[in-house]
Design a protein around this motif. Structure first.
Motif, PDB file in Angstrom:
ATOM      1  N   MET A 245       0.865  -1.188  -0.071  1.00  0.00           N
ATOM      2  CA  MET A 245      -0.116  -0.011  -0.049  1.00  0.00           C
ATOM      3  C   MET A 245       0.766   1.374   0.162  1.00  0.00           C
ATOM      4  SD  MET A 245      -3.159   0.987   2.552  1.00  0.00           S
ATOM      5  CE  MET A 245      -4.066   2.340   2.425  1.00  0.00           C
ATOM      6  N   ALA A 246       0.638   2.321  -0.747  1.00  0.00           N
ATOM      7  CA  ALA A 246       1.561   3.447  -0.987  1.00  0.00           C
ATOM      8  C   ALA A 246       1.291   4.156   0.189  1.00  0.00           C
ATOM      9  CB  ALA A 246       1.062   4.128  -2.389  1.00  0.00           C
ATOM     10  N   GLN A 247       2.410   4.880   0.590  1.00  0.00           N
ATOM     11  CA  GLN A 247       2.311   6.001   1.792  1.00  0.00           C
ATOM     12  C   GLN A 247       1.650   6.997   1.410  1.00  0.00           C
ATOM     13  OE1 GLN A 247       6.603   6.065   2.248  1.00  0.00           O
ATOM     14  NE2 GLN A 247       6.070   6.112   4.623  1.00  0.00           N
ATOM     15  N   THR A 248       0.872   7.595   2.382  1.00  0.00           N
ATOM     16  CA  THR A 248       0.283   8.761   2.056  1.00  0.00           C
ATOM     17  C   THR A 248       1.237  10.103   1.965  1.00  0.00           C
ATOM     18  OG1 THR A 248      -1.664   8.327   3.333  1.00  0.00           O
ATOM     19  CG2 THR A 248      -1.227  10.549   3.155  1.00  0.00           C
ATOM     20  N   LYS A 249       1.288  10.828   0.809  1.00  0.00           N
ATOM     21  CA  LYS A 249       2.120  11.772   0.609  1.00  0.00           C
ATOM     22  C   LYS A 249       1.677  13.197   1.350  1.00  0.00           C
ATOM     23  CE  LYS A 249       3.761  10.839  -3.221  1.00  0.00           C
ATOM     24  NZ  LYS A 249       3.918  10.873  -4.782  1.00  0.00           N
TER      25      LYS A 249
ATOM     26  N   GLU B  72       6.598  11.713   9.997  1.00  0.00           N
ATOM     27  CA  GLU B  72       7.375  10.402   9.466  1.00  0.00           C
ATOM     28  C   GLU B  72       7.057   9.333  10.441  1.00  0.00           C
ATOM     29  OE1 GLU B  72      11.364  11.408   8.781  1.00  0.00           O
ATOM     30  OE2 GLU B  72      10.946  11.704   6.276  1.00  0.00           O
ATOM     31  N   LYS B  73       6.965   9.729  11.876  1.00  0.00           N
ATOM     32  CA  LYS B  73       6.643   8.575  12.933  1.00  0.00           C
ATOM     33  C   LYS B  73       5.504   8.130  12.600  1.00  0.00           C
ATOM     34  CE  LYS B  73       6.881  10.623  16.926  1.00  0.00           C
ATOM     35  NZ  LYS B  73       6.951  10.640  18.379  1.00  0.00           N
ATOM     36  N   GLU B  74       4.481   8.794  11.991  1.00  0.00           N
ATOM     37  CA  GLU B  74       3.157   8.126  11.568  1.00  0.00           C
ATOM     38  C   GLU B  74       3.187   7.552  10.281  1.00  0.00           C
ATOM     39  OE1 GLU B  74       0.397   7.768  13.619  1.00  0.00           O
ATOM     40  OE2 GLU B  74       1.625   9.129  15.209  1.00  0.00           O
ATOM     41  N   SER B  75       4.362   7.220   9.693  1.00  0.00           N
ATOM     42  CA  SER B  75       4.766   6.522   8.337  1.00  0.00           C
ATOM     43  C   SER B  75       3.928   7.489   7.131  1.00  0.00           C
ATOM     44  CB  SER B  75       3.970   5.360   8.455  1.00  0.00           C
ATOM     45  OG  SER B  75       4.374   4.507   9.571  1.00  0.00           O
ATOM     46  N   TYR B  76       3.978   8.642   7.347  1.00  0.00           N
ATOM     47  CA  TYR B  76       3.681   9.492   6.257  1.00  0.00           C
ATOM     48  C   TYR B  76       4.972   9.810   5.267  1.00  0.00           C
ATOM     49  CZ  TYR B  76      -0.718  10.853   8.456  1.00  0.00           C
ATOM     50  OH  TYR B  76      -1.792  10.607   8.856  1.00  0.00           O
ATOM     51  N   GLU B  77       4.904   9.705   3.967  1.00  0.00           N
ATOM     52  CA  GLU B  77       6.019  10.283   2.985  1.00  0.00           C
ATOM     53  C   GLU B  77       5.909  11.843   3.229  1.00  0.00           C
ATOM     54  OE1 GLU B  77       7.370  10.074  -1.523  1.00  0.00           O
ATOM     55  OE2 GLU B  77       5.918   8.901  -0.922  1.00  0.00           O
ATOM     56  N   VAL B  78       6.849  12.294   3.495  1.00  0.00           N
ATOM     57  CA  VAL B  78       7.027  14.021   3.652  1.00  0.00           C
ATOM     58  C   VAL B  78       7.750  14.673   2.718  1.00  0.00           C
ATOM     59  CG1 VAL B  78       7.646  15.733   5.201  1.00  0.00           C
ATOM     60  CG2 VAL B  78       6.814  13.709   6.372  1.00  0.00           C
ATOM     61  N   LEU B  79       7.262  15.560   2.102  1.00  0.00           N
ATOM     62  CA  LEU B  79       8.052  16.380   0.959  1.00  0.00           C
ATOM     63  C   LEU B  79       7.955  17.806   1.678  1.00  0.00           C
ATOM     64  CD1 LEU B  79       5.821  15.634  -2.077  1.00  0.00           C
ATOM     65  CD2 LEU B  79       8.170  14.609  -1.454  1.00  0.00           C
ATOM     66  N   ARG B  80       9.236  18.700   1.474  1.00  0.00           N
ATOM     67  CA  ARG B  80       9.347  20.010   2.010  1.00  0.00           C
ATOM     68  C   ARG B  80       9.452  21.043   1.216  1.00  0.00           C
ATOM     69  NH1 ARG B  80      12.934  19.333   7.163  1.00  0.00           N
ATOM     70  NH2 ARG B  80      13.360  21.453   6.720  1.00  0.00           N
TER      71      ARG B  80
END
Length: 224
Positions: free
Chosen positions: A1-5, A24-32
């Motif tokens: 299942m793809a990470q929520t971005k 990221e602790k909640e397993s989201y993919e993070v963009l800045r």
């Protein structure tokens, strides 16, 4: 299942670091991104599922950034949460006019922020199934966020569409602003005037005959 971005946008590095760490602790993919122009470029290239967007930024403020992101193909329905230290009513209304879905004030409380983001994403995953609502001369295509009025086809911002859809599905029934905020905006904390702004914008696009004002009470969809 793809990470929520999730795209986070703020001109303060410590805020970006705090948000990134907790997401990221909640397993989201993070963009800045650190300014509006960079945010627009990243949104165009990476198509995030949700954007947390500061209002007061260099180059482009958050409101104009939101407007431009909404114009990117495929990004008109992305969830956008404004993050701001400003609490004035006019900035909140301006944010929702630009197409924001939620509004969170600083200082940031990570637990509160994560709870709000999860609530928004839950709403996204439980949206109504593919269905077309026909009422008067309107055809409301729910899964595409499109409204057809005769030969015209309109793509409305998310909350305008959801407000129209909610009222049109219940013609003749009167709803107070408080009920509309609860049913359409959910647990988002917004002012009553937000409803008036969205009704005005719908009337500008569709005409005045569909959504009627019931003085001292609220609004209803015309039961022709």
């Amino acid at each position: 299942m793809a990470q929520t971005k999730v795209l986070i946008v703020d001109d303060e590095t410590d805020i970006l670091d705090l948000l990134e760490y907790n997401l990221e602790k909640e397993s989201y993919e993070v963009l800045r991104a650190m300014d509006g122009e960079e945010a627009i470029s990243i949104a165009r290239d990476h198509k995030p599922d949700l954007i947390v967007l500061d209002i007061m930024m260099p180059k482009l403020d958050g409101i104009e950034t939101c407007r431009q992101i909404r114009e990117i193909p495929g990004m008109d329905q992305v969830y956008i949460v404004f993050l701001t230290a400003r609490s004035e009513e006019y900035s909140e209304v301006a944010g929702f006019e630009a197409g924001a879905d939620d509004y969170i004030t600083k200082p940031i409380k990570p637990r509160v922020l994560l709870s709000r983001l999860k609530a928004i994403l839950r709403r996204k995953s439980s949206e109504e199934p593919s269905e077309t609502l026909k009422v008067h001369d309107l055809e409301i295509i729910r899964d595409e966020y499109i409204v057809k009025q005769g030969d015209r086809e309109l793509t409305l911002p998310r909350k305008e569409f959801e407000l129209l859809n909610f009222l049109a599905a219940r013609p003749g029934k009167v709803f107070s602003r408080e009920i509309l905020l609860e049913k359409v905006w959910g647990d988002v904390f917004v002012v009553d005037r937000t409803v008036d702004v969205h009704v005005r914008k719908l009337r500008e696009k569709l005409g005045d005959s569909y959504i009627q004002t019931v003085k001292g009470v609220g609004y209803k969809f015309a039961n022709k």
